[in-house]
Design a protein around this motif. Structure first.
Motif, PDB file in Angstrom:
ATOM      1  N   VAL A  15       6.500 -21.706  -1.294  1.00 20.87           N
ATOM      2  CA  VAL A  15       5.228 -21.103  -1.726  1.00 20.87           C
ATOM      3  C   VAL A  15       5.213 -20.980  -3.245  1.00 20.87           C
ATOM      4  O   VAL A  15       6.227 -20.644  -3.870  1.00 20.87           O
ATOM      5  N   THR A  16       4.051 -21.247  -3.841  1.00 19.93           N
ATOM      6  CA  THR A  16       3.921 -21.167  -5.305  1.00 19.93           C
ATOM      7  C   THR A  16       2.999 -20.008  -5.689  1.00 19.93           C
ATOM      8  O   THR A  16       2.218 -19.512  -4.871  1.00 19.93           O
ATOM      9  N   ARG A  17       3.096 -19.640  -6.962  1.00 20.29           N
ATOM     10  CA  ARG A  17       2.199 -18.597  -7.506  1.00 20.29           C
ATOM     11  C   ARG A  17       0.737 -19.044  -7.458  1.00 20.29           C
ATOM     12  O   ARG A  17      -0.165 -18.216  -7.380  1.00 20.29           O
ATOM     13  N   GLU A  18       0.531 -20.364  -7.508  1.00 24.08           N
ATOM     14  CA  GLU A  18      -0.842 -20.878  -7.413  1.00 24.08           C
ATOM     15  C   GLU A  18      -1.406 -20.569  -6.022  1.00 24.08           C
ATOM     16  O   GLU A  18      -2.573 -20.225  -5.871  1.00 24.08           O
ATOM     17  N   GLN A  19      -0.540 -20.686  -5.008  1.00 25.13           N
ATOM     18  CA  GLN A  19      -0.998 -20.414  -3.639  1.00 25.13           C
ATOM     19  C   GLN A  19      -1.111 -18.919  -3.354  1.00 25.13           C
ATOM     20  O   GLN A  19      -1.948 -18.489  -2.572  1.00 25.13           O
ATOM     21  N   GLN A  20      -0.203 -18.140  -3.975  1.00 24.93           N
ATOM     22  CA  GLN A  20      -0.175 -16.695  -3.717  1.00 24.93           C
ATOM     23  C   GLN A  20       0.222 -15.998  -5.030  1.00 24.93           C
ATOM     24  O   GLN A  20       1.408 -15.879  -5.348  1.00 24.93           O
ATOM     25  N   PRO A  21      -0.769 -15.510  -5.778  1.00 26.38           N
ATOM     26  CA  PRO A  21      -0.491 -14.910  -7.088  1.00 26.38           C
ATOM     27  C   PRO A  21       0.471 -13.721  -7.040  1.00 26.38           C
ATOM     28  O   PRO A  21       1.123 -13.416  -8.038  1.00 26.38           O
ATOM     29  N   ILE A 202       4.349 -19.179  11.703  1.00 21.97           N
ATOM     30  CA  ILE A 202       3.928 -19.756  10.421  1.00 21.97           C
ATOM     31  C   ILE A 202       2.399 -19.721  10.322  1.00 21.97           C
ATOM     32  O   ILE A 202       1.692 -20.045  11.285  1.00 21.97           O
ATOM     33  N   GLY A 203       1.912 -19.346   9.134  1.00 23.79           N
ATOM     34  CA  GLY A 203       0.469 -19.337   8.871  1.00 23.79           C
ATOM     35  C   GLY A 203      -0.257 -18.401   9.815  1.00 23.79           C
ATOM     36  O   GLY A 203       0.148 -17.251  10.027  1.00 23.79           O
ATOM     37  N   SER A 204      -1.319 -18.930  10.419  1.00 26.12           N
ATOM     38  CA  SER A 204      -2.149 -18.073  11.275  1.00 26.12           C
ATOM     39  C   SER A 204      -1.425 -17.649  12.550  1.00 26.12           C
ATOM     40  O   SER A 204      -1.930 -16.805  13.294  1.00 26.12           O
ATOM     41  N   ASN A 227       3.587 -17.010   5.517  1.00 24.11           N
ATOM     42  CA  ASN A 227       2.124 -16.866   5.590  1.00 24.11           C
ATOM     43  C   ASN A 227       1.648 -16.087   4.365  1.00 24.11           C
ATOM     44  O   ASN A 227       2.126 -14.980   4.110  1.00 24.11           O
ATOM     45  N   VAL A 228       0.685 -16.631   3.646  1.00 24.42           N
ATOM     46  CA  VAL A 228       0.212 -15.941   2.435  1.00 24.42           C
ATOM     47  C   VAL A 228      -1.111 -15.204   2.669  1.00 24.42           C
ATOM     48  O   VAL A 228      -1.609 -14.525   1.780  1.00 24.42           O
ATOM     49  N   TYR A 229      -1.670 -15.331   3.864  1.00 26.07           N
ATOM     50  CA  TYR A 229      -3.003 -14.757   4.143  1.00 26.07           C
ATOM     51  C   TYR A 229      -2.929 -13.444   4.923  1.00 26.07           C
ATOM     52  O   TYR A 229      -2.050 -13.254   5.757  1.00 26.07           O
ATOM     53  N   TYR A 230      -3.901 -12.584   4.663  1.00 26.33           N
ATOM     54  CA  TYR A 230      -4.067 -11.393   5.508  1.00 26.33           C
ATOM     55  C   TYR A 230      -4.912 -11.764   6.723  1.00 26.33           C
ATOM     56  O   TYR A 230      -4.612 -11.401   7.842  1.00 26.33           O
ATOM     57  N   LYS A 232      -8.051 -15.121   7.829  1.00 21.64           N
ATOM     58  CA  LYS A 232      -8.585 -16.420   7.410  1.00 21.64           C
ATOM     59  C   LYS A 232      -9.410 -16.269   6.131  1.00 21.64           C
ATOM     60  O   LYS A 232     -10.339 -15.454   6.079  1.00 21.64           O
ATOM     61  N   GLY A 233      -9.050 -17.022   5.111  1.00 16.29           N
ATOM     62  CA  GLY A 233      -9.821 -17.035   3.873  1.00 16.29           C
ATOM     63  C   GLY A 233      -9.539 -15.872   2.935  1.00 16.29           C
ATOM     64  O   GLY A 233     -10.118 -15.810   1.852  1.00 16.29           O
ATOM     65  N   GLU A 234      -8.655 -14.951   3.318  1.00  8.80           N
ATOM     66  CA  GLU A 234      -8.357 -13.780   2.473  1.00  8.80           C
ATOM     67  C   GLU A 234      -6.851 -13.670   2.253  1.00  8.80           C
ATOM     68  O   GLU A 234      -6.093 -13.431   3.208  1.00  8.80           O
ATOM     69  N   LEU A 235      -6.437 -13.857   0.997  1.00 10.52           N
ATOM     70  CA  LEU A 235      -5.001 -13.751   0.699  1.00 10.52           C
ATOM     71  C   LEU A 235      -4.524 -12.322   0.920  1.00 10.52           C
ATOM     72  O   LEU A 235      -5.275 -11.370   0.662  1.00 10.52           O
ATOM     73  N   ALA A 236      -3.287 -12.174   1.362  1.00 13.48           N
ATOM     74  CA  ALA A 236      -2.690 -10.828   1.432  1.00 13.48           C
ATOM     75  C   ALA A 236      -2.459 -10.340   0.012  1.00 13.48           C
ATOM     76  O   ALA A 236      -2.173 -11.137  -0.892  1.00 13.48           O
ATOM     77  N   SER A 237      -2.539  -9.023  -0.186  1.00 15.65           N
ATOM     78  CA  SER A 237      -2.349  -8.481  -1.533  1.00 15.65           C
ATOM     79  C   SER A 237      -0.875  -8.335  -1.864  1.00 15.65           C
ATOM     80  O   SER A 237      -0.496  -8.310  -3.034  1.00 15.65           O
ATOM     81  N   SER A 238      -0.028  -8.224  -0.852  1.00 17.08           N
ATOM     82  CA  SER A 238       1.416  -8.062  -1.080  1.00 17.08           C
ATOM     83  C   SER A 238       2.149  -8.345   0.226  1.00 17.08           C
ATOM     84  O   SER A 238       1.539  -8.312   1.312  1.00 17.08           O
ATOM     85  N   ASN A 239       3.458  -8.552   0.108  1.00 16.63           N
ATOM     86  CA  ASN A 239       4.271  -8.640   1.328  1.00 16.63           C
ATOM     87  C   ASN A 239       4.155  -7.345   2.131  1.00 16.63           C
ATOM     88  O   ASN A 239       4.092  -7.358   3.358  1.00 16.63           O
ATOM     89  N   ALA A 240       4.138  -6.214   1.414  1.00 21.50           N
ATOM     90  CA  ALA A 240       4.115  -4.914   2.095  1.00 21.50           C
ATOM     91  C   ALA A 240       2.855  -4.732   2.934  1.00 21.50           C
ATOM     92  O   ALA A 240       2.889  -4.054   3.968  1.00 21.50           O
TER      93      ALA A 240
END
Ligand code: KMH
Ligand code: ZN
Length: 272
Positions: A15-21, A202-204, A227-230, A232-240
């Motif tokens: 995973v990159t910062r571009e995919q998940q800031p 993985i993912g959804s 998985n970087v999403y919270y 569909k279409g909305e990135l999670a704000s943090s791992n926590a």
């Protein structure tokens, strides 16, 4: 049922910062994320190290700095990756095990990994196992496809393993087993007696398979590695945030979340 062990897979190798800031990359960022996840209910953190520019590394010193920074902030079970990134040598991948963390992952076979091949030669796998046994590190066996649980059962028959084993079903990698309830149910049926297990969808697949694992008595891995999403279409704000959601669902389903001490007891770990 046992209390629920939540693993937070904080960074991964791909995973990159571009995919998940909000991806934690430096030792300090990883330690802060680990503390947030521990507060949210995680009892294990699964670690990958990165260089400052985000390149994956298995450098022992970088892992040492990450683990020291985590130890300064919180109590949580540290699990290092020996999967590293596709293309690394097995010697490179094994380096963090010599730090004698409480746990490390051990991938149980070769699998197509998107457009790449994640190589795990049988001889290397046994070398990883012996190194973990030598350093007192509990393996978490990473199972990406059906033949890999067969291999684990073969190792048991050969007498290579002692005590109850801990397994992670990683379901939904393109090239591996599907991230479906049917796949998880099949895998759980193949487990050796007394094994504990977790699922990394993985993912959804992360949320539905995690919820199913709560109901089945397994454990759950969440986090940006998988998985970087919270939603569909909305990135999670943090791992926590991902940890909090699975903890909340588990509590609602009347399955309390394990503390690190309770997770150690479930996994047969003795605190270092
Ligand atoms: N990065 C993957 C190629 C592990 O951590 O043990 C392998 C992986 C597995 O992440
Ligand atoms: Zn990993």
């Amino acid at each position: 049922m046992q209390k629920l062990i939540i693993t937070a897979a904080l960074t991964g190798a791909e995973v990159t910062r571009e995919q998940q800031p909000a991806l934690p990359v430096t030792p300090q960022e990883i330690a802060i994320a680990a503390e947030e996840c521990a507060k949210a209910g995680a009892s294990i953190v699964h670690l990958h190290a990165r260089e400052a520019d985000g390149t994956p590394t298995q450098d022992r010193e970088t892992y040492r700095r990450i683990i020291a920074a985590i130890r300064e902030r919180c109590d949580v079970i540290v699990q290092v990756s020996t999967g590293g990134a596709v293309g690394m040598t097995s010697a490179e991948r094994l380096a963090p095990v010599t730090l004698a963390p409480e746990m490390a992952t051990l991938s149980m076979g070769t699998v197509n990994f998107g457009d790449d091949v994640f190589m795990n030669h049988p001889a290397d796998m046994e070398t990883f196992l012996h190194a973990m046994q030598q350093h007192g590190v509990k393996p978490e066996f990473e199972i990406f496809d059906t033949g890999m649980i067969t291999t684990l059962n073969r190792w048991l028959k050969k007498g290579l393993l002692q005590g109850p084993q801990h397994v992670d079903f990683v379901l939904g990698i393109p090239g591996g087993m599907a991230g479906t309830p049917q796949a998880l149910l099949y895998m759980v049926e193949q487990l050796p007696p007394a094994a504990t297990w977790t699922v990394a969808g993985i993912g959804s697949a992360q949320l539905p398979l995690g919820t199913l694992a709560i109901l089945l008595g397994g454990h759950v891995r969440v986090g940006f590695e998988d998985n970087v999403y919270y939603r569909k279409g909305e990135l999670a704000s943090s791992n926590a945030q991902l940890v909090s959601r699975i903890a909340r669902i588990s509590e609602e389903l009347n399955r309390p979340v394990a503390t690190p001490a309770q997770a150690r007891a479930i996994l047969g770990l003795t605190q270092s």
